[in-house]
Design a protein around this motif. Structure first.
Motif, PDB file in Angstrom:
ATOM      1  N   PHE A  13      51.483  41.068  34.958  1.00 42.62           N
ATOM      2  CA  PHE A  13      51.529  40.799  36.272  1.00 42.62           C
ATOM      3  C   PHE A  13      52.414  41.621  37.176  1.00 42.62           C
ATOM      4  N   PRO A  14      53.740  42.194  36.875  1.00 42.81           N
ATOM      5  CA  PRO A  14      54.434  43.047  37.605  1.00 42.81           C
ATOM      6  C   PRO A  14      53.885  44.052  38.125  1.00 42.81           C
ATOM      7  N   SER A  15      52.863  44.807  37.092  1.00 39.08           N
ATOM      8  CA  SER A  15      52.146  45.751  37.427  1.00 39.08           C
ATOM      9  C   SER A  15      51.106  45.660  38.261  1.00 39.08           C
ATOM     10  N   MET A  16      50.358  44.357  38.435  1.00 39.22           N
ATOM     11  CA  MET A  16      49.446  44.328  38.996  1.00 39.22           C
ATOM     12  C   MET A  16      49.996  44.091  40.614  1.00 39.22           C
ATOM     13  N   ILE A  17      51.208  43.338  40.783  1.00 41.05           N
ATOM     14  CA  ILE A  17      51.894  43.293  41.898  1.00 41.05           C
ATOM     15  C   ILE A  17      52.166  44.622  42.528  1.00 41.05           C
ATOM     16  N   ALA A  18      52.772  45.411  41.720  1.00 43.78           N
ATOM     17  CA  ALA A  18      53.207  46.810  42.096  1.00 43.78           C
ATOM     18  C   ALA A  18      51.806  47.559  42.860  1.00 43.78           C
ATOM     19  N   ARG A  19      50.759  47.580  42.194  1.00 42.67           N
ATOM     20  CA  ARG A  19      49.556  48.242  42.665  1.00 42.67           C
ATOM     21  C   ARG A  19      49.039  47.346  43.790  1.00 42.67           C
ATOM     22  N   LEU A  20      48.631  46.036  43.704  1.00 41.36           N
ATOM     23  CA  LEU A  20      48.044  45.365  44.671  1.00 41.36           C
ATOM     24  C   LEU A  20      48.851  44.980  45.966  1.00 41.36           C
ATOM     25  N   GLY A  21      50.108  44.753  45.647  1.00 40.72           N
ATOM     26  CA  GLY A  21      51.031  44.089  46.696  1.00 40.72           C
ATOM     27  C   GLY A  21      50.917  42.430  46.278  1.00 40.72           C
ATOM     28  N   ALA A  22      51.793  41.815  47.270  1.00 44.15           N
ATOM     29  CA  ALA A  22      52.011  40.549  47.111  1.00 44.15           C
ATOM     30  C   ALA A  22      50.932  39.832  47.377  1.00 44.15           C
ATOM     31  N   GLU A  23      49.983  40.142  48.506  1.00 38.95           N
ATOM     32  CA  GLU A  23      48.982  39.411  49.060  1.00 38.95           C
ATOM     33  C   GLU A  23      47.747  39.573  48.173  1.00 38.95           C
ATOM     34  N   GLY A  24      47.695  40.757  47.694  1.00 33.04           N
ATOM     35  CA  GLY A  24      46.525  41.221  46.798  1.00 33.04           C
ATOM     36  C   GLY A  24      46.480  40.643  45.401  1.00 33.04           C
ATOM     37  N   PHE A  25      47.754  40.372  44.911  1.00 32.16           N
ATOM     38  CA  PHE A  25      48.024  39.764  43.647  1.00 32.16           C
ATOM     39  C   PHE A  25      47.483  38.208  43.966  1.00 32.16           C
ATOM     40  N   ILE A  26      47.953  37.396  44.857  1.00 35.10           N
ATOM     41  CA  ILE A  26      47.571  36.198  45.187  1.00 35.10           C
ATOM     42  C   ILE A  26      46.004  36.093  45.373  1.00 35.10           C
ATOM     43  N   GLY A  27      45.419  37.081  45.965  1.00 41.46           N
ATOM     44  CA  GLY A  27      44.173  37.068  46.066  1.00 41.46           C
ATOM     45  C   GLY A  27      43.325  37.141  44.473  1.00 41.46           C
ATOM     46  N   GLU A  28      43.965  37.942  43.840  1.00 42.67           N
ATOM     47  CA  GLU A  28      43.428  37.831  42.526  1.00 42.67           C
ATOM     48  C   GLU A  28      43.419  36.800  41.849  1.00 42.67           C
ATOM     49  N   LEU A  29      44.634  36.001  41.901  1.00 42.66           N
ATOM     50  CA  LEU A  29      44.941  34.680  41.290  1.00 42.66           C
ATOM     51  C   LEU A  29      43.839  33.893  41.787  1.00 42.66           C
ATOM     52  N   CYS A  30      43.569  33.805  42.994  1.00 43.79           N
ATOM     53  CA  CYS A  30      42.677  32.814  43.616  1.00 43.79           C
ATOM     54  C   CYS A  30      41.190  33.079  42.967  1.00 43.79           C
ATOM     55  N   ASN A  31      40.929  34.504  42.770  1.00 46.78           N
ATOM     56  CA  ASN A  31      39.686  34.793  42.169  1.00 46.78           C
ATOM     57  C   ASN A  31      39.521  34.333  40.936  1.00 46.78           C
ATOM     58  N   GLY A  32      40.647  34.293  39.882  1.00 47.32           N
ATOM     59  CA  GLY A  32      40.771  33.884  38.587  1.00 47.32           C
ATOM     60  C   GLY A  32      40.439  32.402  38.691  1.00 47.32           C
ATOM     61  N   PHE A  33      41.060  31.666  39.749  1.00 44.20           N
ATOM     62  CA  PHE A  33      40.802  30.345  39.821  1.00 44.20           C
ATOM     63  C   PHE A  33      39.502  30.163  39.901  1.00 44.20           C
ATOM     64  N   GLN A  34      38.690  30.628  41.024  1.00 48.54           N
ATOM     65  CA  GLN A  34      37.271  30.255  41.079  1.00 48.54           C
ATOM     66  C   GLN A  34      36.262  30.623  39.777  1.00 48.54           C
ATOM     67  N   LEU A  35      36.763  31.698  39.354  1.00 42.59           N
ATOM     68  CA  LEU A  35      36.133  31.843  37.961  1.00 42.59           C
ATOM     69  C   LEU A  35      36.107  30.641  37.094  1.00 42.59           C
ATOM     70  N   LEU A  36      37.468  29.835  37.038  1.00 46.01           N
ATOM     71  CA  LEU A  36      37.523  28.818  35.880  1.00 46.01           C
ATOM     72  C   LEU A  36      37.147  27.442  36.557  1.00 46.01           C
ATOM     73  N   MET A  37      37.248  27.304  37.804  1.00 49.30           N
ATOM     74  CA  MET A  37      37.006  25.893  38.169  1.00 49.30           C
ATOM     75  C   MET A  37      35.451  25.403  38.053  1.00 49.30           C
ATOM     76  N   ASP A  38      35.521  23.999  38.114  1.00 50.05           N
ATOM     77  CA  ASP A  38      34.134  23.280  38.223  1.00 50.05           C
ATOM     78  C   ASP A  38      33.709  23.517  39.923  1.00 50.05           C
ATOM     79  N   VAL A  39      32.604  24.082  40.091  1.00 47.62           N
ATOM     80  CA  VAL A  39      32.081  24.304  41.335  1.00 47.62           C
ATOM     81  C   VAL A  39      31.963  23.109  42.232  1.00 47.62           C
ATOM     82  N   ASN A  40      31.796  21.979  41.549  1.00 48.64           N
ATOM     83  CA  ASN A  40      31.284  20.783  42.336  1.00 48.64           C
ATOM     84  C   ASN A  40      32.594  19.897  42.549  1.00 48.64           C
ATOM     85  N   MET A  41      33.735  20.208  41.938  1.00 49.10           N
ATOM     86  CA  MET A  41      34.804  19.731  42.132  1.00 49.10           C
ATOM     87  C   MET A  41      35.938  20.382  42.915  1.00 49.10           C
ATOM     88  N   GLY A  42      35.860  21.577  42.609  1.00 45.22           N
ATOM     89  CA  GLY A  42      36.825  22.604  43.188  1.00 45.22           C
ATOM     90  C   GLY A  42      38.026  22.441  42.560  1.00 45.22           C
TER      91      GLY A  42
END
Length: 101
Positions: A13-42
């Motif tokens: 995570f620290p190297s990801m933040i260095a490369r992506l910046g804080a906003e880009g990193f949070i965006g990637e976490l949100c993408n990870g959430f989308q991959l793991l979530m139940d699409v019907n329940m969110g």
């Protein structure tokens, strides 16, 4: 309960933040959430997490999946919403909480 997944954890995570910046990193976490979530329940549910680990070829016991959910479930509903997931990811990073982002 400590969970042993049979592999060494490297905190990227620290190297990801260095490369992506804080906003880009949070965006990637949100993408990870989308991959793991139940699409019907969110939400990331036991069932969606079990399906995701199976798709990734990981052998994770049911009690370990429940432990993962309980670790991040702040509102007690048995599932993770996007905010709970992001908070959990920050808490699980050994170096991230010490960084000033």
């Amino acid at each position: 309960m400590e969970i042993d997944y049979g592999f060494d954890f490297e905190d990227c995570f620290p190297s990801m933040i260095a490369r992506l910046g804080a906003e880009g990193f949070i965006g990637e976490l949100c993408n990870g959430f989308q991959l793991l979530m139940d699409v019907n329940m969110g939400l990331i549910t036991f069932e969606s997490l079990k399906m995701s680990t199976n798709l990734l070829g990981l052998e994770v016991r049911d009690d370990e999946l429940l432990c993962m959910l309980m670790e991040g479930d702040l509102d007690g509903d048995g599932a993770l919403n996007q905010m709970e997931f992001c908070i959990l990811m920050f808490r699980l990073s050994p170096c991230l909480m010490d960084m000033q982002v």
